[in-house]
Design a protein around this motif. Structure first.
Motif: not given
Length: 252
Positions: A42-46, A52-59, A65-68, A80-85
């Motif tokens: 996520d690119d710091d969505s306002p 929401i992504a954090d809630e999905l990951a917690a469940a 989730v990666l937060h930019r 960023h996602g590829f490097a993490h994966a």
């Protein structure tokens, strides 16, 4: 988790203001392919998409989730996602939009094709592919843009700008991601060209692309025009580099 014959698979989903779509698309993906992990970037969505992504990951332990810290563009989010994966040891790394245009239920087509390829693209413009709810002007723009890319780069891929794809880990390791500077839709074309230049196999499988029904599209006439301009500059530079490499090979 592992998919038979492919190893561990993760799908990277970049987001910016996709609060109305993210939970819905992640649920569809997890139901369609329970063995596949999900990485939201996520690119710091306002609009609260990151929360929401954090809630999905917690469940769900198969969601990460990666937060930019800023909106850096599609290419930067994917890199960023590829490097993490890659660091996490995944064998297959995929791309998919968050807005529902790429149907998770059709991901099985890409998985099956990847057994005999290094990169698989879910294509709108091969026989059997289609688009839903697009005006004729947008279809013409996409078909024309892809034809232009084929002629400019001398490649046969019919949907080089598509963002529904699966890479083998070994593919991403061979195409020098550290040197990728392209962004937006040029990024997708760049990675296709790099894969082909590395002598690897690219396959296209037909998909039905569905225009988003919720949230705002990131595509506009201005964005499309800017993308074509950037592809032209990058493509001409790449063609020049190809010619120079060929000339060096011919010299005794």
């Amino acid at each position: 988790m592992s998919i038979e014959g492919l190893g561990r698979v993760v799908v990277v989903i970049p987001t910016y203001d996709e609060a109305s779509n993210l939970a819905w698309i992640v649920d569809r993906l997890r139901r369609a392919q329970p063995g596949i992990d999900v990485l939201v970037v996520d690119d710091d969505s306002p609009d609260g998409t990151g929360r929401i992504a954090d809630e999905l990951a917690a469940a769900d332990p198969q969601v990460d989730v990666l937060h930019r810290t800023a909106k850096g563009g599609l290419g930067a989010a994917y890199l960023h996602g590829f490097a993490h994966a890659l660091d996490a040891g995944y064998d297959v790394i995929g791309e998919m939009d968050a807005d529902g245009s790429h149907q998770p239920e059709q991901l099985v087509r890409l998985l099956e094709a990847l057994l005999h390829a290094d990169l698989v693209i879910g294509s709108r413009w091969v026989p059997g592919g289609s688009v839903v709810n697009w005006p004729a002007s947008r279809e013409l723009l996409s078909r024309g843009g892809n034809l232009y890319v084929r002629l400019l780069l001398g490649i046969s891929v019919r949907d080089a700008t598509a963002g529904f794809r699966l890479f083998r880990r070994t593919t991403l390791e061979k195409i020098d991601l550290a040197s990728v500077r392209s962004t937006g839709y040029v990024f997708q074309t760049d990675l296709v060209a790099r894969t082909l230049a590395a002598g690897l196999t690219v396959r296209e499988v037909p998909i039905e692309f569905v225009e988003r029904v919720r949230g705002d599209s990131k595509m506009s006439g201005a964005v499309a025009a800017e993308s074509l301009k950037r592809i032209t500059v990058w493509g001409l530079s790449e063609r020049t580099a190809q010619a120079r490499r060929a000339l060096r090979r011919r010299r005794p």
